[in-house]
Design a protein around this motif. Structure first.
Motif, PDB file in Angstrom:
ATOM      1  N   ARG A  38      28.128  60.764 104.241  1.00 14.59           N
ATOM      2  CA  ARG A  38      28.513  59.370 104.031  1.00 14.59           C
ATOM      3  C   ARG A  38      27.418  58.666 103.256  1.00 14.59           C
ATOM      4  NH1 ARG A  38      28.064  56.913 110.205  1.00 14.59           N
ATOM      5  NH2 ARG A  38      25.774  56.791 110.302  1.00 14.59           N
ATOM      6  N   GLN A  39      27.831  57.632 102.552  1.00 15.69           N
ATOM      7  CA  GLN A  39      26.881  56.857 101.772  1.00 15.69           C
ATOM      8  C   GLN A  39      27.231  55.382 101.855  1.00 15.69           C
ATOM      9  OE1 GLN A  39      26.376  58.159  97.696  1.00 15.69           O
ATOM     10  NE2 GLN A  39      24.325  57.263  97.614  1.00 15.69           N
ATOM     11  N   ALA A  40      26.307  54.624 102.405  1.00 18.63           N
ATOM     12  CA  ALA A  40      26.455  53.179 102.487  1.00 18.63           C
ATOM     13  C   ALA A  40      25.807  52.546 101.262  1.00 18.63           C
ATOM     14  CB  ALA A  40      25.796  52.662 103.763  1.00 18.63           C
ATOM     15  N   PRO A  41      26.213  51.341 100.898  1.00 24.63           N
ATOM     16  CA  PRO A  41      25.640  50.674  99.722  1.00 24.63           C
ATOM     17  C   PRO A  41      24.123  50.584  99.805  1.00 24.63           C
ATOM     18  CG  PRO A  41      27.564  49.488 100.484  1.00 24.63           C
ATOM     19  CD  PRO A  41      27.280  50.533 101.510  1.00 24.63           C
ATOM     20  N   GLY A  42      23.446  51.007  98.755  1.00 28.87           N
ATOM     21  CA  GLY A  42      22.000  50.920  98.702  1.00 28.87           C
ATOM     22  C   GLY A  42      21.261  51.985  99.487  1.00 28.87           C
ATOM     23  N   LYS A  43      22.001  52.932 100.061  1.00 28.71           N
ATOM     24  CA  LYS A  43      21.370  53.980 100.868  1.00 28.71           C
ATOM     25  C   LYS A  43      21.657  55.352 100.280  1.00 28.71           C
ATOM     26  CE  LYS A  43      21.269  51.495 105.255  1.00 28.71           C
ATOM     27  NZ  LYS A  43      21.565  51.570 106.716  1.00 28.71           N
ATOM     28  N   GLU A  44      20.851  56.320 100.676  1.00 28.96           N
ATOM     29  CA  GLU A  44      21.071  57.690 100.244  1.00 28.96           C
ATOM     30  C   GLU A  44      22.245  58.310 100.997  1.00 28.96           C
ATOM     31  OE1 GLU A  44      16.491  58.906  98.980  1.00 28.96           O
ATOM     32  OE2 GLU A  44      17.508  59.949 100.602  1.00 28.96           O
ATOM     33  N   ARG A  45      22.811  59.343 100.373  1.00 30.53           N
ATOM     34  CA  ARG A  45      23.905  60.063 101.032  1.00 30.53           C
ATOM     35  C   ARG A  45      23.345  60.788 102.253  1.00 30.53           C
ATOM     36  NH1 ARG A  45      28.406  62.658  97.220  1.00 30.53           N
ATOM     37  NH2 ARG A  45      28.143  60.536  96.451  1.00 30.53           N
ATOM     38  N   GLU A  46      24.035  60.654 103.378  1.00 34.87           N
ATOM     39  CA  GLU A  46      23.575  61.154 104.668  1.00 34.87           C
ATOM     40  C   GLU A  46      24.538  62.196 105.206  1.00 34.87           C
ATOM     41  OE1 GLU A  46      22.924  59.254 109.164  1.00 34.87           O
ATOM     42  OE2 GLU A  46      24.089  58.205 107.652  1.00 34.87           O
ATOM     43  N   GLY A  47      23.992  63.291 105.729  1.00 36.69           N
ATOM     44  CA  GLY A  47      24.827  64.316 106.332  1.00 36.69           C
ATOM     45  C   GLY A  47      25.332  63.877 107.693  1.00 36.69           C
ATOM     46  N   VAL A  48      26.631  63.884 107.875  1.00 35.41           N
ATOM     47  CA  VAL A  48      27.253  63.511 109.140  1.00 35.41           C
ATOM     48  C   VAL A  48      27.400  64.742 110.035  1.00 35.41           C
ATOM     49  CG1 VAL A  48      29.349  62.614 110.206  1.00 35.41           C
ATOM     50  CG2 VAL A  48      28.480  61.575 108.089  1.00 35.41           C
ATOM     51  N   GLY A  49      27.882  65.819 109.475  1.00 34.39           N
ATOM     52  CA  GLY A  49      28.057  67.046 110.227  1.00 34.39           C
ATOM     53  C   GLY A  49      28.707  68.104 109.374  1.00 34.39           C
ATOM     54  N   CYS A  50      28.723  69.331 109.869  1.00 40.47           N
ATOM     55  CA  CYS A  50      29.356  70.418 109.136  1.00 40.47           C
ATOM     56  C   CYS A  50      29.930  71.432 110.115  1.00 40.47           C
ATOM     57  CB  CYS A  50      28.380  71.094 108.190  1.00 40.47           C
ATOM     58  SG  CYS A  50      26.950  71.836 108.973  1.00 40.47           S
TER      59      CYS A  50
END
Length: 122
Positions: A38-50
């Motif tokens: 997921r990626q929120a405005p102004g933030k880096e893409r973050e791993g949620v799960g796999c």
């Protein structure tokens, strides 16, 4: 041509639940590890799960542990992200991605969907 298509994003109230779907064409998902980022405005893409292929082992990022669940339906060639107890900090564009290894690192993934917007707000 490989395509991953996310769906299910929506506006939801805090405390609510949402299920996202990742459908594939040109690629058999049960032969790949599938991750949600997921990626929120102004933030880096973050791993949620796999979720791994073969044993369907799951790994979750800190923000998702205990609240989110990843599952697959191989007959539908689809992977799901069930999100519960949502809060405003979960607001982001959610992406699914495919790789040979279950990892929460963005660089490990070569196939990406276009993303679906999740907004948590009252």
């Amino acid at each position: 041509q490989v395509q991953l298509v996310e769906s299910g994003g929506d506006l939801v109230q805090p405390g609510g639940s949402l299920r996202l779907s990742c459908a594939a064409s040109g690629l058999t998902l049960d032969r790949y590890a599938i991750a949600w980022f997921r990626q929120a405005p102004g933030k880096e893409r973050e791993g949620v799960g796999c979720i791994s292929f073969g044993d369907d082992r799951t790994v979750y990022g800190g923000s998702a542990k205990g609240r989110f669940i990843i599952s697959r339906d191989n007959a539908k060639n689809t992977v799901y992200l069930q999100m519960n107890s949502l809060n405003p900090e979960d607001t982001a564009v959610y992406y699914c991605a495919a790789s040979g290894i279950c990892s929460l690192y963005v660089d490990m993934y070569g196939y990406w969907g276009q993303g679906t917007q999740v907004t948590v707000s009252s």
